[in-house]
Write a protein that holds these residues in place. Structure first.
Motif, PDB file in Angstrom:
ATOM      1  N   CYS A 290       1.061  -0.958  -0.126  1.00 44.54           N
ATOM      2  CA  CYS A 290       0.085  -0.174  -0.375  1.00 44.54           C
ATOM      3  C   CYS A 290       0.878   1.453  -0.225  1.00 44.54           C
ATOM      4  O   CYS A 290       0.555   2.637  -0.913  1.00 44.54           O
ATOM      5  N   LYS A 291       2.232   1.284   0.026  1.00 44.96           N
ATOM      6  CA  LYS A 291       3.025   2.202   0.373  1.00 44.96           C
ATOM      7  C   LYS A 291       4.618   2.005  -0.431  1.00 44.96           C
ATOM      8  O   LYS A 291       4.622   1.099  -0.035  1.00 44.96           O
ATOM      9  N   LEU A 292       4.791   3.259  -0.438  1.00 42.94           N
ATOM     10  CA  LEU A 292       6.478   2.867  -0.674  1.00 42.94           C
ATOM     11  C   LEU A 292       6.873   4.010  -0.409  1.00 42.94           C
ATOM     12  O   LEU A 292       6.993   4.907  -0.189  1.00 42.94           O
ATOM     13  N   MET A 293       8.274   3.361   0.387  1.00 46.27           N
ATOM     14  CA  MET A 293       9.505   4.067   1.310  1.00 46.27           C
ATOM     15  C   MET A 293      10.630   4.621   0.160  1.00 46.27           C
ATOM     16  O   MET A 293      10.970   3.678  -0.594  1.00 46.27           O
TER      17      MET A 293
ATOM     18  N   ASP B   2      21.139  11.159   1.872  1.00 50.51           N
ATOM     19  CA  ASP B   2      21.176  10.281   3.752  1.00 50.51           C
ATOM     20  C   ASP B   2      20.317  10.682   4.530  1.00 50.51           C
ATOM     21  O   ASP B   2      20.759  11.193   5.179  1.00 50.51           O
ATOM     22  N   SER B   3      19.453  11.876   3.881  1.00 55.37           N
ATOM     23  CA  SER B   3      18.822  12.660   5.621  1.00 55.37           C
ATOM     24  C   SER B   3      16.610  12.749   5.096  1.00 55.37           C
ATOM     25  O   SER B   3      16.375  13.356   5.660  1.00 55.37           O
ATOM     26  N   VAL B   4      16.594  12.475   4.222  1.00 56.01           N
ATOM     27  CA  VAL B   4      15.737  12.234   3.692  1.00 56.01           C
ATOM     28  C   VAL B   4      14.809  11.887   2.940  1.00 56.01           C
ATOM     29  O   VAL B   4      15.336  10.213   2.530  1.00 56.01           O
ATOM     30  N   ILE B   5      13.311  11.277   3.970  1.00 58.39           N
ATOM     31  CA  ILE B   5      12.976   9.879   3.782  1.00 58.39           C
ATOM     32  C   ILE B   5      11.626  10.235   2.996  1.00 58.39           C
ATOM     33  O   ILE B   5      10.617  11.315   3.632  1.00 58.39           O
ATOM     34  N   SER B   6      10.693  10.170   1.633  1.00 62.51           N
ATOM     35  CA  SER B   6       9.875  10.325   2.011  1.00 62.51           C
ATOM     36  C   SER B   6       8.800   8.919   1.112  1.00 62.51           C
ATOM     37  O   SER B   6       9.522   7.339   0.925  1.00 62.51           O
TER      38      SER B   6
ATOM     39  N   ARG C  36       4.200  12.267   2.277  1.00 55.63           N
ATOM     40  CA  ARG C  36       4.483  12.492   3.555  1.00 55.63           C
ATOM     41  C   ARG C  36       6.387  12.668   3.383  1.00 55.63           C
ATOM     42  O   ARG C  36       6.953  11.552   2.784  1.00 55.63           O
ATOM     43  N   SER C  37       7.773  13.315   3.856  1.00 54.10           N
ATOM     44  CA  SER C  37       9.033  13.037   4.287  1.00 54.10           C
ATOM     45  C   SER C  37       8.704  13.668   5.411  1.00 54.10           C
ATOM     46  O   SER C  37       8.659  14.494   5.642  1.00 54.10           O
ATOM     47  N   PHE C  38      10.002  12.861   5.408  1.00 55.26           N
ATOM     48  CA  PHE C  38      10.719  13.077   6.738  1.00 55.26           C
ATOM     49  C   PHE C  38      12.279  13.565   7.307  1.00 55.26           C
ATOM     50  O   PHE C  38      12.745  12.252   5.868  1.00 55.26           O
TER      51      PHE C  38
ATOM     52  N   ILE D 219      14.154   4.930  15.410  1.00 51.33           N
ATOM     53  CA  ILE D 219      13.179   5.986  15.496  1.00 51.33           C
ATOM     54  C   ILE D 219      11.350   5.068  15.109  1.00 51.33           C
ATOM     55  O   ILE D 219      11.951   4.923  14.017  1.00 51.33           O
ATOM     56  N   LEU D 220      10.822   5.216  15.843  1.00 51.27           N
ATOM     57  CA  LEU D 220       8.959   5.423  15.392  1.00 51.27           C
ATOM     58  C   LEU D 220       8.502   5.974  14.717  1.00 51.27           C
ATOM     59  O   LEU D 220       8.528   6.459  15.317  1.00 51.27           O
ATOM     60  N   TRP D 221       8.495   6.651  13.868  1.00 51.67           N
ATOM     61  CA  TRP D 221       7.876   7.618  13.342  1.00 51.67           C
ATOM     62  C   TRP D 221       6.389   7.071  12.944  1.00 51.67           C
ATOM     63  O   TRP D 221       6.144   5.884  12.097  1.00 51.67           O
ATOM     64  N   LYS D 222       4.861   7.829  13.380  1.00 49.06           N
ATOM     65  CA  LYS D 222       3.542   7.904  12.004  1.00 49.06           C
ATOM     66  C   LYS D 222       3.461   8.154  10.612  1.00 49.06           C
ATOM     67  O   LYS D 222       3.502   9.157  10.714  1.00 49.06           O
ATOM     68  N   THR D 223       3.440   7.580   9.751  1.00 49.03           N
ATOM     69  CA  THR D 223       3.580   7.794   8.584  1.00 49.03           C
ATOM     70  C   THR D 223       2.518   9.451   8.486  1.00 49.03           C
ATOM     71  O   THR D 223       2.095   9.558   7.115  1.00 49.03           O
ATOM     72  N   GLU D 224       1.553   8.199   9.215  1.00 51.79           N
ATOM     73  CA  GLU D 224      -0.167   9.470   8.913  1.00 51.79           C
ATOM     74  C   GLU D 224       0.317  10.550   9.183  1.00 51.79           C
ATOM     75  O   GLU D 224       0.327  11.703   8.546  1.00 51.79           O
ATOM     76  N   THR D 225       0.679  11.220  10.324  1.00 48.12           N
ATOM     77  CA  THR D 225       0.710  11.933  11.187  1.00 48.12           C
ATOM     78  C   THR D 225       2.311  12.776  11.177  1.00 48.12           C
ATOM     79  O   THR D 225       2.529  13.947  10.705  1.00 48.12           O
TER      80      THR D 225
END
Length: 493
Positions: free
Chosen positions: A52-55, A60-64, A75-77, A109-115
């Motif tokens: 359902c999702k693609l990381m 080396d510092s940005v994940i979408s 979202r982008s982290f 770190i565990l992130w919530k992808t929705e928020t």
């Protein structure tokens, strides 16, 4: 009235030096895949387990995070000094691993992808196959756990702010594997220590039923293990490996295959046969189907459980044999030289192999085969890093027999040519084998007698019945030589 096909379309992620794209299909109407998502620069990309999702790691510092249905970025982290990242099976959480500057810094770190909010932090010294991901999820994300020093920690997947909600004390635990579907059990490995043998144990995931293992198997001469759960979480395969073989039968160490069930009905070694051959066993480790011998080191079941591919990749020449397990017959053979990755499509109709860098720097490319081994599609690349199917539930597709009929009805010309070539090559092989004299018997190691005894017990054959024509011929030859020597000795005296 025409029947509307509601099955999801197949998609393939293809990544090269300039980034990744997402292909549509197969099948291909014009022989070439369509493009669902245009090229996006990145250093890595990975689907969630449910597709359902693609990381996408863009630096080396940005994940979408992308939504696979709409192909839109959700979202982008921004995570500095990132060394690794992974999505939870349903894409609810993103887990990141950063380079730590001190033990006090919580670098996982565990992130919530929705928020986009961080919901849990912890420190981890390094990232290895046994320790990453730090937090393991079941396929439905109903259970989550983590291996810590001398214990397994469990979390509330709906609210990580509660922290650790349960602990399972296991002194010396070195590896953990949570069953995926469903997440009802957890398998643990405890290495050998102070004369106490190594062991693999299975525990039930539940606060009230974790005190004693439901299954346990002990091992001497055990350096590492591989833990593999079946679908349904009823059985666990354990590959036990030792760096040194004290029997001196193998230069590469010793390995054994064990099988444990969660109901305690079976805990033991899978009786492998020598010389090496591919065999399908039932849940009680009784042989069901012999697939023969050959240069094979890989088995891939299709998601429907009807077809399987037996192949020899890595340092082997790439031979592949396709079988219909339901009908117990071989469908075809072919080759995919220098393949690095291989997998069935989610609908079970196609088998894709890929030659990728950095494992191989030349002849990079993708091959897609039909379920019977005939080549359907091939494309070469100057450099290819990744090729994988977008995950889909096999239950989203129709019956495999109907799907195969729909593919056959396309009547692709390439398949006809491939079929004619296979037929002629098979005929040639038969005629060659008929006219070629038999080769001398292969070298049999000292422990082959034990394997013969196991084979006799399994298949109900006596030792004389198991002997090949070559073995019988050699035995008779040795007897004649003995008689000749005895006669010479008598004549000389």
């Amino acid at each position: 009235m025409a029947v509307v096909d509601t099955s999801p379309s197949l998609e393939i992620l293809v990544r090269g030096p300039d980034g990744f794209t997402v292909w549509t299909g197969p099948p291909y109407s014009n022989g070439q895949p369509g493009i669902k998502l245009e090229r996006i620069p990145c250093s890595n990309a990975k689907f969630s387990e449910d597709g359902c999702k693609l990381m996408v790691m863009k630096s080396d510092s940005v994940i979408s995070i992308y939504d696979c249905k709409s192909s839109k970025e959700l979202r982008s982290f921004e995570v500095p000094n990132i060394l690794g990242a992974t999505l939870s099976p349903c894409g609810t959480y993103l887990q990141t691993f950063q380079k730590a500057s001190s033990p006090q810094e919580k670098n996982v770190i565990l992130w919530k992808t929705e928020t986009g909010e961080s919901v849990y932090y912890l420190f981890q010294k390094n990232m290895t196959k046994t320790t990453w991901p730090s937090i393991r999820f079941s396929s439905d994300e109903a259970v989550a756990c983590r291996m810590a020093t001398n214990e397994i920690q469990f979390f509330d997947t709906g609210d990580f702010s509660k922290g650790i909600v349960n602990r399972l004390r296991i002194p010396g635990v070195a590896a953990v594997e949570l069953s995926k579907s469903p997440g009802t059990h957890v398998a643990v490995f405890v290495p050998e220590s102070k004369g106490i043998p190594a062991s693999v144990q299975i525990f039930v995931c539940g606060k009230d039923s974790q005190s004693q293992p439901v299954a346990r198997r002990s091992f001497f001469r055990c350096s590492t293990v591989q833990l593999n759960w079946n679908s349904g979480s009823t059985g666990l395969l354990v590959v036990v490996q030792s760096d040194v073989d004290k029997t001196n039968q193998s230069y590469y160490g010793e390995s054994k295959l064990n099988y444990l069930t969660t109901d305690g009905t079976h805990e033991g070694v899978v009786p492998l046969i020598m010389p090496a051959k591919a065999t399908v066993f039932d849940k009680k480790c009784n042989p069901l189907l012999e697939l023969g011998t050959g240069p094979y080191n890989t088995v891939r079941w299709n998601p429907k459980g009807k077809f399987l591919c037996l192949a020899g990749f890595g340092n082997l020449p790439g031979d592949m044999a396709f079988w219909d397990y339901m009908e117990k017959r071989q469908l075809g053979t072919t080759k995919a030289e220098w393949s690095v990755t291989s997998e069935w499509s989610p609908d079970g109709r196609y088998f894709m192999t890929a030659t990728t860098a950095p494992r191989l720097q030349v002849d990079n490319g993708i091959k897609i085969f039909h379920h019977n081994g005939s080549l359907y599609f091939k494309q070469m690349f100057d450099k290819l890093y990744q090729a994988e199917w977008k995950p889909e539930s096999p239950y989203s597709f129709g019956d495999i027999a109907e799907l195969v009929k729909s593919v056959d009805s396309l009547k692709i010309e390439e398949n006809k040519k491939q079929g004619q070539g296979s037929k002629s090559s098979n005929t040639s092989a038969k005629s060659t084998s008929a006219n070629t004299p038999q080769k001398p018997a292969a070298y049999r190691p000292p422990h082959a007698k034990t394997a013969e005894a196991i084979q006799a017990e399994l298949f109900g054959r006596g030792p004389t019945q198991e002997m090949s024509k070559n073995a019988l011929k050699n035995m008779k030859k040795r007897e004649k030589q003995k008689e000749k020597k005895a006669a010479e000795a008598t004549g000389g005296s």
